[in-house]
Design a protein around this motif. Structure first.
Motif, short mmCIF file in Angstrom:
data_model
loop_
_atom_site.label_atom_id
_atom_site.label_comp_id
_atom_site.label_asym_id
_atom_site.label_seq_id
_atom_site.Cartn_x
_atom_site.Cartn_y
_atom_site.Cartn_z
N MET A 68 0.83 -1.20 0.00
CA MET A 68 0.00 0.00 0.00
C MET A 68 0.88 1.27 0.00
SD MET A 68 -2.98 -1.18 -0.15
CE MET A 68 -3.89 -2.69 0.16
N THR A 69 0.27 2.40 -0.32
CA THR A 69 1.06 3.64 -0.39
C THR A 69 0.99 4.40 0.94
OG1 THR A 69 -0.73 5.12 -0.99
CG2 THR A 69 0.24 3.81 -2.77
N PRO A 70 1.93 5.35 1.17
CA PRO A 70 1.90 6.11 2.42
C PRO A 70 0.57 6.84 2.63
CG PRO A 70 3.99 6.42 1.30
CD PRO A 70 3.13 5.64 0.36
N ALA A 71 0.02 7.44 1.57
CA ALA A 71 -1.24 8.18 1.71
C ALA A 71 -2.39 7.23 2.05
CB ALA A 71 -1.55 8.94 0.43
N PHE A 72 -2.37 6.05 1.45
CA PHE A 72 -3.40 5.04 1.77
C PHE A 72 -3.30 4.65 3.24
CE2 PHE A 72 -4.99 0.83 2.39
CZ PHE A 72 -6.14 0.78 1.63
N GLU A 73 -2.05 4.40 3.68
CA GLU A 73 -1.84 4.01 5.09
C GLU A 73 -2.36 5.10 6.03
OE1 GLU A 73 -0.33 1.22 6.15
OE2 GLU A 73 0.27 0.40 4.21
N LYS A 74 -2.09 6.35 5.66
CA LYS A 74 -2.50 7.47 6.51
C LYS A 74 -4.03 7.53 6.60
CE LYS A 74 -1.47 12.39 6.97
NZ LYS A 74 -0.86 13.54 6.30
N LEU A 75 -4.69 7.39 5.46
CA LEU A 75 -6.16 7.40 5.45
C LEU A 75 -6.68 6.26 6.31
CD1 LEU A 75 -8.92 8.33 4.36
CD2 LEU A 75 -8.55 6.85 2.39
N GLN A 76 -6.10 5.09 6.15
CA GLN A 76 -6.57 3.93 6.91
C GLN A 76 -6.37 4.14 8.41
OE1 GLN A 76 -4.55 0.25 6.34
NE2 GLN A 76 -6.09 -0.88 7.49
N GLN A 77 -5.24 4.74 8.78
CA GLN A 77 -4.99 5.01 10.20
C GLN A 77 -6.07 5.92 10.78
OE1 GLN A 77 -2.91 3.81 12.47
NE2 GLN A 77 -2.24 2.38 10.89
N LEU A 109 -9.15 6.32 9.62
CA LEU A 109 -10.43 5.60 9.65
C LEU A 109 -10.47 4.65 10.84
CD1 LEU A 109 -10.83 4.79 5.84
CD2 LEU A 109 -12.28 6.32 7.19
N LYS A 110 -9.33 4.02 11.12
CA LYS A 110 -9.27 3.03 12.20
C LYS A 110 -9.57 3.65 13.57
CE LYS A 110 -5.46 0.89 13.31
NZ LYS A 110 -4.67 0.09 14.13
N GLN A 111 -9.34 4.95 13.68
CA GLN A 111 -9.60 5.61 14.96
C GLN A 111 -11.08 5.90 15.17
OE1 GLN A 111 -6.99 9.02 14.97
NE2 GLN A 111 -5.22 7.70 14.65
N LEU A 112 -11.89 5.72 14.13
CA LEU A 112 -13.33 6.00 14.27
C LEU A 112 -14.00 4.88 15.05
CD1 LEU A 112 -14.05 7.22 10.62
CD2 LEU A 112 -13.66 8.62 12.66
N PRO A 113 -15.06 5.22 15.81
CA PRO A 113 -15.71 4.18 16.62
C PRO A 113 -16.30 3.07 15.76
CG PRO A 113 -16.94 6.27 16.68
CD PRO A 113 -15.66 6.54 15.97
N GLY A 114 -16.07 1.86 16.19
CA GLY A 114 -16.67 0.71 15.50
C GLY A 114 -15.85 0.18 14.34
N LEU A 115 -14.74 0.87 14.00
CA LEU A 115 -13.94 0.42 12.87
C LEU A 115 -12.62 -0.16 13.36
CD1 LEU A 115 -14.35 3.21 10.16
CD2 LEU A 115 -15.66 1.12 10.47
N GLY A 116 -12.34 -1.38 12.95
CA GLY A 116 -11.06 -2.01 13.27
C GLY A 116 -10.15 -1.96 12.06
N TYR A 117 -9.08 -2.75 12.09
CA TYR A 117 -8.09 -2.73 11.00
C TYR A 117 -8.73 -3.15 9.67
CZ TYR A 117 -3.92 -3.67 8.31
OH TYR A 117 -2.97 -3.66 7.33
N ARG A 118 -9.46 -4.27 9.71
CA ARG A 118 -10.03 -4.82 8.46
C ARG A 118 -11.06 -3.87 7.85
NH1 ARG A 118 -6.93 -8.08 6.33
NH2 ARG A 118 -6.16 -9.76 7.62
N ILE A 137 -12.88 0.17 3.79
CA ILE A 137 -13.44 1.48 3.44
C ILE A 137 -12.45 2.28 2.60
CG2 ILE A 137 -14.19 3.70 4.39
CD1 ILE A 137 -15.36 2.10 6.76
N ALA A 138 -11.18 2.26 3.01
CA ALA A 138 -10.15 2.99 2.24
C ALA A 138 -10.07 2.46 0.81
CB ALA A 138 -8.81 2.88 2.94
N LEU A 139 -10.10 1.14 0.66
CA LEU A 139 -10.08 0.55 -0.69
C LEU A 139 -11.33 0.92 -1.48
CD1 LEU A 139 -8.63 -3.01 0.02
CD2 LEU A 139 -7.63 -1.26 -1.46
#
Ligand SMILES: [Zn+2]
Length: 198
Positions: A1-10, A12-21, A26-28
């Motif tokens: 994955m790219t750095p910007a993708f990783e940043k977006l995913q990070q 999103l992961k902080q939002l309630p109810g969202l885990g890594y998967r 959502i990012a994809l």
């Protein structure tokens, strides 16, 4: 994955109810499957961040000084339903059983977690009661130790003159459960079956 993708995913992961998967999914979805949706989502986020704030009277979401409920003169402003969070207010509104106004505490008292009255939208409730001629509080707080502690604090600090009635919803709500997950019928009976708390 790219750095910007990783940043977006990070983020999103902080939002309630969202885990890594789920954050990865959502990012994809946004970047690969439905990129055409992205500009509208970005614009909606920016607009919400700019215009949505807390109602200065009750703590609900608002886009001006007051929320739609506080600004509605047809509602009973002497009857205030105290809830923990905005989604609790939304759930009660959905039941259609309540025509008063609200006060959103944004949490509940918890000595164990170090949450004191000043950490909540609670001092403003006591000021509001004194200033606005509130005659009854309906305490729609969860049926657990922290909810009880919050109800107890409130009733201890209610103004005595003129007196304010405090009622507590309880009927129909599961023990240890909150307002958010109750269905409309349960909430309606809980409101109708409220009992005196003093
Ligand atoms: Zn309001």
């Amino acid at each position: 994955m790219t750095p910007a993708f990783e940043k977006l995913q990070q983020h999103l992961k902080q939002l309630p109810g969202l885990g890594y998967r789920s954050s990865e999914r959502i990012a994809l979805h946004l970047l690969v499957e439905k990129p055409a949706r992205l500009p509208a989502l970005v614009a909606a986020l920016e607009e919400a961040a700019k215009s949505v704030r807390r109602c200065s009277r009750c703590g609900n979401l608002a886009e001006g000084e007051l929320c739609g409920i506080c600004a509605d003169e047809r509602r009973d402003h002497g009857l205030v339903c105290v809830v923990e969070h905005v989604p609790d207010l939304v759930a009660i509104e959905r039941s259609g059983a309540f025509r008063g106004v609200y006060h959103v505490l944004h949490g509940k008292l918890s000595p164990i977690r170090g949450i004191a009255p000043a950490d909540l939208n609670l001092p403003s409730l006591l000021e509001r009661i004194s200033a606005a001629g509130v005659r009854e509080l309906i305490l729609a707080l969860s049926n657990d130790v922290e909810g009880e502690a919050t109800c107890h604090y409130l009733t201890e600090h209610l103004p005595k003159d003129p007196p304010v009635t405090a009622t507590r919803i309880g009927f129909g709500l599961p023990s240890g459960g909150g307002v958010l997950y109750a269905d409309s019928v349960t909430l309606k009976s809980a409101l109708e079956g409220r009992r005196s708390y003093l």
